[in-house]
Design a protein around this motif. Structure first.
Motif, mmCIF file in Angstrom:
data_model
loop_
_atom_site.group_PDB
_atom_site.id
_atom_site.type_symbol
_atom_site.label_atom_id
_atom_site.label_comp_id
_atom_site.label_asym_id
_atom_site.label_seq_id
_atom_site.Cartn_x
_atom_site.Cartn_y
_atom_site.Cartn_z
ATOM 1 N N GLY A 132 0.577 -1.234 -0.042
ATOM 2 C CA GLY A 132 0.442 -0.005 0.272
ATOM 3 C C GLY A 132 0.600 1.344 -0.504
ATOM 4 N N TYR A 133 1.985 0.725 0.414
ATOM 5 C CA TYR A 133 2.933 2.886 0.446
ATOM 6 C C TYR A 133 4.253 1.898 0.550
ATOM 7 C CZ TYR A 133 3.299 0.808 5.523
ATOM 8 O OH TYR A 133 3.951 0.439 6.179
ATOM 9 N N ASN A 134 5.211 2.291 0.072
ATOM 10 C CA ASN A 134 7.453 2.240 -0.142
ATOM 11 C C ASN A 134 7.421 3.114 0.958
ATOM 12 O OD1 ASN A 134 9.511 2.268 -0.652
ATOM 13 N ND2 ASN A 134 9.408 3.765 -2.798
ATOM 14 N N GLN A 135 8.206 2.904 1.587
ATOM 15 C CA GLN A 135 8.455 3.209 3.161
ATOM 16 C C GLN A 135 9.753 3.807 2.377
ATOM 17 O OE1 GLN A 135 8.754 0.496 1.944
ATOM 18 N NE2 GLN A 135 10.569 -0.387 2.250
ATOM 19 N N SER A 136 10.573 3.900 1.802
ATOM 20 C CA SER A 136 11.631 4.493 1.431
ATOM 21 C C SER A 136 10.864 5.386 0.808
ATOM 22 C CB SER A 136 12.037 3.777 0.164
ATOM 23 O OG SER A 136 13.113 2.261 0.812
ATOM 24 N N GLU A 137 9.933 6.134 0.123
ATOM 25 C CA GLU A 137 9.167 6.920 -0.750
ATOM 26 C C GLU A 137 8.565 8.104 0.585
ATOM 27 O OE1 GLU A 137 5.252 8.429 -3.714
ATOM 28 O OE2 GLU A 137 6.279 6.830 -4.190
ATOM 29 N N ILE A 138 8.211 7.256 1.883
ATOM 30 C CA ILE A 138 7.688 7.690 2.566
ATOM 31 C C ILE A 138 8.774 8.926 3.211
ATOM 32 C CG2 ILE A 138 7.368 7.751 5.388
ATOM 33 C CD1 ILE A 138 4.664 7.828 3.306
ATOM 34 N N LEU A 139 10.605 7.810 3.555
ATOM 35 C CA LEU A 139 10.933 9.489 4.151
ATOM 36 C C LEU A 139 11.417 10.412 3.408
ATOM 37 C CD1 LEU A 139 12.737 6.044 5.417
ATOM 38 C CD2 LEU A 139 12.539 7.726 6.940
ATOM 39 N N ALA A 140 12.098 9.373 1.601
ATOM 40 C CA ALA A 140 12.497 10.231 0.603
ATOM 41 C C ALA A 140 11.116 11.800 0.685
ATOM 42 C CB ALA A 140 12.092 10.030 -0.275
ATOM 43 N N SER A 141 10.240 11.724 0.471
ATOM 44 C CA SER A 141 9.173 13.252 0.906
ATOM 45 C C SER A 141 9.663 13.478 2.115
ATOM 46 C CB SER A 141 7.963 12.316 0.789
ATOM 47 O OG SER A 141 7.219 11.602 -0.142
ATOM 48 N N ALA A 142 9.896 12.420 3.230
ATOM 49 C CA ALA A 142 9.982 14.084 4.668
ATOM 50 C C ALA A 142 11.498 14.373 4.151
ATOM 51 C CB ALA A 142 10.545 13.116 5.953
#
Length: 231
Positions: A132-142
């Motif tokens: 449902g989501y990419n944890q690396s993208e969550i970090l990159a977005s932050a």
């Protein structure tokens, strides 16, 4: 405090306001992580060291301008609990919080000064749909949101689904990811400095697979940030 993973899952259900790191009840204005765990996070400060252990881990394998990991990972420790919750329990707010903390330190110390794009290590669409989501993208977005650096999530893609890297030799792991990544439009990254973002460095094979594809682009420079480094 070291606790088995099943205990963390159980406590998340019974006490949703417990600290993700140590499972103690949160109080006052605490959210997700208690004040003690935040204060005691095992920071590496690798971004202040030019020839640090993360950069040396990729020496002779691929060319990184600079590389850093924000936290030390230890089995059974707080960082493992945080990563497990981020990656498998849907606690994306943890990635947002720690990613923002890391970005502010990287920005303050000049690590992000010449970065043009923040790019997460991509998941295969099949795995992305399942999780449902990419944890690396969550970090990159932050990191991008807290540094005013552009986020790019659609140019580096994963085109093949690979098996788990566990128990594979280093050469087998490299073969497993050598051709699974693709850059859709190389011109977007031409003469740009890219900051790759991932959750944790273990074997480094996934990062190496990305860099091998990207370093063919004229004038590109590639650096790396991960939330954690596993010795």
């Amino acid at each position: 405090m070291n606790n088995p993973e099943w205990l963390g899952d159980f406590i998340d259900v019974i006490y949703p306001s417990a600290c993700v790191g140590c499972q103690t009840p949160l109080v006052g204005n605490e959210s997700n992580i208690c004040t003690y765990c935040l204060f005691e996070l095992p920071k590496t400060d690798f971004h202040k060291i030019q020839d640090n252990v993360v950069q040396r881990a990729f020496s002779g394998r691929c060319l990184l301008q600079k590389a850093t990991s924000y936290l030390h990972f230890s089995k059974g420790g707080v960082v493992q609990a945080l990563l497990h919750s981020l990656k498998y329990r849907g606690r994306t707010e943890i990635g947002e919080l720690i990613g923002a903390m890391a970005a502010k330190e990287l920005l303050q110390d000049g690590f992000l000064d010449d970065i043009d794009f923040v790019v997460p290590i991509p998941l295969h669409p099949q795995k992305l749909e399942k999780r449902g989501y990419n944890q690396s993208e969550i970090l990159a977005s932050a990191v991008a949101d807290n540094s005013n650096v552009k986020l790019n999530t659609n140019n580096l893609v994963r085109v093949e689904f690979t098996e788990t890297q566990t128990r594979k030799s280093r050469f087998a792991r490299w073969l497993n990811v050598e051709t699974v990544f693709k850059v859709i439009d190389p011109g977007v990254f031409e003469n740009k400095h890219i900051l790759l973002v991932d959750d944790v460095v273990t074997t480094g094979s996934t990062v190496e697979g990305c860099v091998v594809q990207m370093e063919r682009i004229p004038g590109i420079k590639i650096s790396l940030f991960t939330l954690a480094y596993a010795k």
